[in-house]
Design an enzyme around this catalytic site. Structure first.
Site, PDB file in Angstrom:
ATOM      1  N   LEU A  18     -41.404  15.980 -34.802  1.00 50.80           N
ATOM      2  CA  LEU A  18     -40.440  14.903 -35.046  1.00 50.80           C
ATOM      3  C   LEU A  18     -39.629  15.180 -36.308  1.00 50.80           C
ATOM      4  O   LEU A  18     -38.396  15.177 -36.284  1.00 50.80           O
ATOM      5  CB  LEU A  18     -41.237  13.589 -35.176  1.00 50.80           C
ATOM      6  N   SER A 111     -47.130  10.911 -46.288  1.00 50.60           N
ATOM      7  CA  SER A 111     -46.990   9.776 -45.390  1.00 50.60           C
ATOM      8  C   SER A 111     -47.349   8.524 -46.180  1.00 50.60           C
ATOM      9  O   SER A 111     -48.095   8.600 -47.166  1.00 50.60           O
ATOM     10  CB  SER A 111     -47.959   9.956 -44.231  1.00 50.60           C
ATOM     11  N   SER A 112     -46.860   7.377 -45.716  1.00 50.12           N
ATOM     12  CA  SER A 112     -47.143   6.153 -46.465  1.00 50.12           C
ATOM     13  C   SER A 112     -48.624   5.769 -46.392  1.00 50.12           C
ATOM     14  O   SER A 112     -49.092   4.961 -47.188  1.00 50.12           O
ATOM     15  CB  SER A 112     -46.284   5.007 -45.953  1.00 50.12           C
ATOM     16  N   CYS A 113     -49.394   6.369 -45.463  1.00 48.59           N
ATOM     17  CA  CYS A 113     -50.815   5.999 -45.356  1.00 48.59           C
ATOM     18  C   CYS A 113     -51.665   6.584 -46.473  1.00 48.59           C
ATOM     19  O   CYS A 113     -52.856   6.337 -46.547  1.00 48.59           O
ATOM     20  CB  CYS A 113     -51.379   6.364 -43.998  1.00 48.59           C
ATOM     21  N   TYR A 140     -56.916  11.828 -42.441  1.00 47.84           N
ATOM     22  CA  TYR A 140     -55.515  12.285 -42.551  1.00 47.84           C
ATOM     23  C   TYR A 140     -54.968  12.011 -43.945  1.00 47.84           C
ATOM     24  O   TYR A 140     -54.366  12.894 -44.577  1.00 47.84           O
ATOM     25  CB  TYR A 140     -54.687  11.540 -41.498  1.00 47.84           C
ATOM     26  N   LYS A 144     -53.537  14.588 -46.926  1.00 51.01           N
ATOM     27  CA  LYS A 144     -52.157  14.477 -47.433  1.00 51.01           C
ATOM     28  C   LYS A 144     -52.149  14.264 -48.946  1.00 51.01           C
ATOM     29  O   LYS A 144     -51.281  14.787 -49.647  1.00 51.01           O
ATOM     30  CB  LYS A 144     -51.426  13.343 -46.715  1.00 51.01           C
ATOM     31  N   LEU A 170     -42.141   6.847 -39.015  1.00 50.90           N
ATOM     32  CA  LEU A 170     -40.911   7.468 -38.510  1.00 50.90           C
ATOM     33  C   LEU A 170     -40.839   7.376 -36.995  1.00 50.90           C
ATOM     34  O   LEU A 170     -41.873   7.247 -36.333  1.00 50.90           O
ATOM     35  CB  LEU A 170     -40.900   8.940 -38.900  1.00 50.90           C
ATOM     36  N   HIS A 183     -47.865   7.202 -32.027  1.00 52.93           N
ATOM     37  CA  HIS A 183     -47.680   6.073 -32.928  1.00 52.93           C
ATOM     38  C   HIS A 183     -47.083   4.895 -32.156  1.00 52.93           C
ATOM     39  O   HIS A 183     -46.741   5.009 -30.995  1.00 52.93           O
ATOM     40  CB  HIS A 183     -46.774   6.470 -34.093  1.00 52.93           C
ATOM     41  N   ARG A 191     -45.157   2.295 -22.717  1.00 55.68           N
ATOM     42  CA  ARG A 191     -45.788   1.157 -22.054  1.00 55.68           C
ATOM     43  C   ARG A 191     -44.732   0.245 -21.401  1.00 55.68           C
ATOM     44  O   ARG A 191     -44.877  -0.182 -20.260  1.00 55.68           O
ATOM     45  CB  ARG A 191     -46.613   0.381 -23.089  1.00 55.68           C
TER      46      ARG A 191
HETATM   47  P1  GDP Z   1     -50.437   2.835 -38.419  1.00 49.54           P
HETATM   48  O1  GDP Z   1     -49.054   2.408 -38.847  1.00 49.54           O
HETATM   49  O2  GDP Z   1     -50.974   3.961 -39.242  1.00 49.54           O
HETATM   50  O3  GDP Z   1     -51.386   1.674 -38.356  1.00 49.54           O
HETATM   51  O4  GDP Z   1     -50.352   3.485 -36.955  1.00 49.54           O
HETATM   52  P2  GDP Z   1     -49.662   3.118 -35.558  1.00 49.54           P
HETATM   53  O5  GDP Z   1     -48.209   3.430 -35.600  1.00 49.54           O
HETATM   54  O6  GDP Z   1     -50.443   3.853 -34.510  1.00 49.54           O
HETATM   55  O7  GDP Z   1     -49.921   1.550 -35.303  1.00 49.54           O
HETATM   56  C1  GDP Z   1     -49.220   0.534 -35.929  1.00 49.54           C
HETATM   57  C2  GDP Z   1     -49.616  -0.826 -35.423  1.00 49.54           C
HETATM   58  O8  GDP Z   1     -49.086  -1.031 -34.110  1.00 49.54           O
HETATM   59  C3  GDP Z   1     -51.118  -1.129 -35.325  1.00 49.54           C
HETATM   60  O9  GDP Z   1     -51.309  -2.469 -35.773  1.00 49.54           O
HETATM   61  C4  GDP Z   1     -51.387  -1.046 -33.815  1.00 49.54           C
HETATM   62  O10 GDP Z   1     -52.475  -1.842 -33.422  1.00 49.54           O
HETATM   63  C5  GDP Z   1     -50.081  -1.580 -33.250  1.00 49.54           C
HETATM   64  N1  GDP Z   1     -49.760  -1.187 -31.873  1.00 49.54           N
HETATM   65  C6  GDP Z   1     -49.380  -2.033 -30.880  1.00 49.54           C
HETATM   66  N2  GDP Z   1     -49.155  -1.375 -29.731  1.00 49.54           N
HETATM   67  C7  GDP Z   1     -49.376  -0.057 -29.982  1.00 49.54           C
HETATM   68  C8  GDP Z   1     -49.301   1.125 -29.181  1.00 49.54           C
HETATM   69  O11 GDP Z   1     -48.989   1.110 -27.998  1.00 49.54           O
HETATM   70  N3  GDP Z   1     -49.603   2.309 -29.788  1.00 49.54           N
HETATM   71  C9  GDP Z   1     -49.958   2.362 -31.124  1.00 49.54           C
HETATM   72  N4  GDP Z   1     -50.229   3.565 -31.679  1.00 49.54           N
HETATM   73  N5  GDP Z   1     -50.044   1.253 -31.896  1.00 49.54           N
HETATM   74  C10 GDP Z   1     -49.762   0.062 -31.342  1.00 49.54           C
END
Ligand code: GDP
Length: 314
Positions: A18, A111-113, A140, A144, A170, A183, A191
């Site tokens: 990405l 990354s922000s995490c 992870y 980082k 991102l 993500h 979905r």
């Molecule tokens: P994070 O930002 O490191 O927590 O990582 P993610 O981008 O995977 O998830 C962000 C938030 O979106 C979390 O609260 C997930 O529970 C929520 N979420 C809702 N639907 C989805 C999905 O279809 N995929 C993912 N990865 N997260 C989802």
């Protein structure tokens, strides 16, 4: 001090991902025409001698480290050892190699995490290591943090111009649209798209829908990274974000409109929420003259278009 010029030899590590692919587009737009890269098959970044032999033969002057093992919340949570080990190895091989082989300047991507789970919001650069990490992506994040500290220490001990940037969440073209590993944006996009095709009545999103996240369109990030390569010389890592936040449920609503899904949205609280709020303080990079320019709605439209054209849902 050697500055990046259009003829400078630039290595983009992770050019198919990405971020790396967006860096290639930004470099091409801005007239940098001496860019080198290798696919995963050609160069295994976990293998130190392979990385050294790449440096020996190519001698890049400027390096962008966009290579990493990445994934969404569930994938990260379930494979913490792999995320920790692989990202540590990638960082140490590329950063140490850059010091050994005389790279003029290197930009490492975090990354922000990396910030503590309960860091005061918006998160400032200074919050690093001020508290415990979010457990779902600790492996992870630790890797980082080690990578950016490695840059900092080489900067301080050996006066290496190794800098690091911390992007927020991102999204954009070349994202990973895998149904389980992705993500939230590409995961949700898939979905909603599949639900639209099946004419489902409902889409179920992960978690409670209440976590707040900040999102940045990847081409905006790439412009910021080129700017940092041109002019940022500080030891301190720098945040790159839009500075705007949205709840996961609001994001789902926007996604529903982007994809054109006609049904309703509900939440699956058995899936993890992750950190409750994650928005970065971007005053440092804004002061350098950079600001995110692509609104979320527009960025989602571009990402969805790219996904359809590249048949990622098939
Ligand atoms: P994070 O930002 O490191 O927590 O990582 P993610 O981008 O995977 O998830 C962000 C938030 O979106 C979390 O609260 C997930 O529970 C929520 N979420 C809702 N639907 C989805 C999905 O279809 N995929 C993912 N990865 N997260 C989802």
């Amino acid at each position: 001090m050697e500055q990046i010029r259009s003829a400078s030899k630039i290595w983009v590590a992770g050019h198919r991902g990405l971020v790396g692919s967006a860096i290639l587009r930004a470099l091409a737009r801005q007239g940098f025409n001496n860019v080198v890269y290798r696919s995963h098959q050609e160069l295994d970044l976990i293998n130190q001698s392979a990385v050294e032999s790449f440096y020996r033969t190519e001698s890049p002057q400027f390096v962008f480290v966009a290579a990493a093992k990445v994934g969404g919340i569930l994938f990260n949570q379930n494979y913490q050892a792999d995320f920790l080990y692989e990202n540590l190895a990638i960082a140490s091989n590329i950063i140490h190699g850059a010091a050994e082989f005389g790279v003029a300047k290197l930009l490492y991507l975090g990354s922000s995490c990396i910030y503590p789970k309960l860091a005061p919001q918006p998160i400032k650069e200074e919050s690093l290591l001020s508290g415990a990490l979010e457990p779902t992506n600790e492996g992870y994040a630790l890797a980082k943090i080690a990578g950016l500290k490695l840059c900092e220490k080489y900067h301080l001990q050996y006066e290496k111009r190794f800098i690091s940037a911390m992007p927020t969440n991102l999204y954009g073209p070349h994202d990973n649209f895998h149904p389980h590993h992705s993500h939230v944006i590409p995961g949700m996009m898939r979905r909603f798209h599949e639900a639209k095709l099946r004419a489902d009545r409902e889409v179920v999103i992960w978690g409670s829908g209440t976590p707040r996240r900040e999102f940045l369109f990847v081409d905006d990030l790439a412009d910021a990274l080129v700017l940092l390569m041109q002019g940022y010389e500080e030891v301190m890592h720098i945040n790159v974000g839009s500075g705007e936040e949205i709840t996961i449920l609001e994001l789902a609503q926007l996604m529903k409109e982007t994809v054109g899904f006609g049904g309703t949205i509900s939440c699956d609280s058995t899936k993890p929420d992750g950190t409750p709020r994650k928005v970065m303080d971007v005053s440092r990079i804004n002061a350098l003259g950079w600001k995110a320019k692509t609104p979320l709605r527009e960025g989602l439209r571009i990402a969805y278009q790219w996904a359809l054209e590249n048949k990622v849902f098939e």
